[in-house]
Design an enzyme around this catalytic site. Structure first.
Site, PDB file in Angstrom:
ATOM      1  N   ASP A 184       0.883  -1.163  -0.152  1.00  0.00           N
ATOM      2  CA  ASP A 184      -0.149  -0.050  -0.170  1.00  0.00           C
ATOM      3  C   ASP A 184       1.036   1.387  -0.108  1.00  0.00           C
ATOM      4  O   ASP A 184       1.788   1.439   0.756  1.00  0.00           O
ATOM      5  CB  ASP A 184      -0.981  -0.002   1.191  1.00  0.00           C
ATOM      6  CG  ASP A 184      -1.990  -1.043   1.214  1.00  0.00           C
ATOM      7  OD1 ASP A 184      -2.072  -1.953   0.261  1.00  0.00           O
ATOM      8  OD2 ASP A 184      -2.709  -1.012   2.099  1.00  0.00           O
ATOM      9  N   ASP A 229     -15.470  -4.987  -2.110  1.00  0.00           N
ATOM     10  CA  ASP A 229     -15.015  -4.551  -0.666  1.00  0.00           C
ATOM     11  C   ASP A 229     -16.444  -4.712   0.174  1.00  0.00           C
ATOM     12  O   ASP A 229     -17.439  -4.063  -0.061  1.00  0.00           O
ATOM     13  CB  ASP A 229     -14.687  -3.037  -0.297  1.00  0.00           C
ATOM     14  CG  ASP A 229     -13.479  -3.122  -0.926  1.00  0.00           C
ATOM     15  OD1 ASP A 229     -12.487  -4.036  -1.121  1.00  0.00           O
ATOM     16  OD2 ASP A 229     -12.922  -1.646  -1.477  1.00  0.00           O
TER      17      ASP A 229
END
Length: 236
Positions: free
Chosen positions: A8, A129
């Site tokens: 990330d 998600d």
């Protein structure tokens, strides 16, 4: 099953968030290229990159870092985070990125998604998600009334080949993943599922390899809970 270690990116650094919370961020390295090279040395040939700045405000803060990784590290790279138009898709694919991941825009702009899937085929993946069975968007801050499993079936029907499915409640918790969800998703014929969120134990990797096409490992490898080299071997 493929193993995708995750990086990330925020402000050019390799970081991890806890359940998507930017206020709960841990910096692991100021040299993401070196992190990717280390993953490669440990046997991983795939890499999952998330541009957190892009996801948060749409800015291309980490483009040069992503470019450096694709140029210097011989891995299949998928990139997500704030990809909201075709220009960004083309920019990443021109770098040699294997596929781009559409998230919020895939939910909010279905006609755009269909057009991109028609044009770019399997180079377009969708990140789904989910929280309590419903799709979350906008950095997990907005829970829609779209049921996550039904949405995955819809994605298959419009030609999407790959879905990265994340159970938000498990992400970053190091307490295990939602195996039942992946068992259910595996029944959607013609759709490759990438498991993401909470994978923390070797037994999970052994179980998942018969159910999904790939698994993303994040905090578990950064914290040392899982050994990446061993995880790659277990997934074969």
């Amino acid at each position: 099953m493929k193993i995708f270690p995750a990086i990330d990116l925020r402000d050019g650094m390799a970081v991890r968030l806890f359940q998507g919370d930017y206020d709960q961020m841990t910096v692991y390295s100021d040299d993401p290229v070196k992190v990717a090279e280390d993953f490669k040395k440990k046997g991983a040939d795939c890499l999952h990159l998330v541009d957190l700045d892009g996801a948060k405000d749409g800015k291309l803060v980490n483009f040069d870092t992503i470019k450096a990784i694709t140029e210097k590290v011989d891995m299949f790279v998928e990139v997500g985070g704030g990809i909201r138009d075709e220009e960004r898709i083309a920019q990443y694919l021109d770098l040699g990125v294997g596929r781009v991941i559409l998230g919020t825009v895939a939910v909010k702009e279905p006609e755009f998604l269909k057009a991109m899937v028609k044009k770019y085929g399997d180079k377009i993946a969708v990140g789904v998600d989910a929280l309590d069975g419903y799709v979350a968007v906008n950095g997990w801050k907005e829970i829609t009334d779209t049921k996550s499993f039904e949405f995955c079936e819809y994605l298959r029907d419009i030609g999407v080949k790959t879905v990265i499915y994340t159970d938000i409640s498990r992400d970053g918790g190091l307490k295990g993943t939602n195996f039942e969800a992946y068992e259910r998703l595996s029944l959607i014929e013609g759709l490759e599922i990438v498991a993401s969120g909470g994978i923390s134990f070797e037994d999970e990797i052994k179980a998942l390899k018969d159910v999904v096409a790939a698994a993303i490992l994040g905090k578990a490898i950064y914290s040392g809970k899982l050994d990446l080299e061993r995880a790659v071997k277990l997934a074969i």
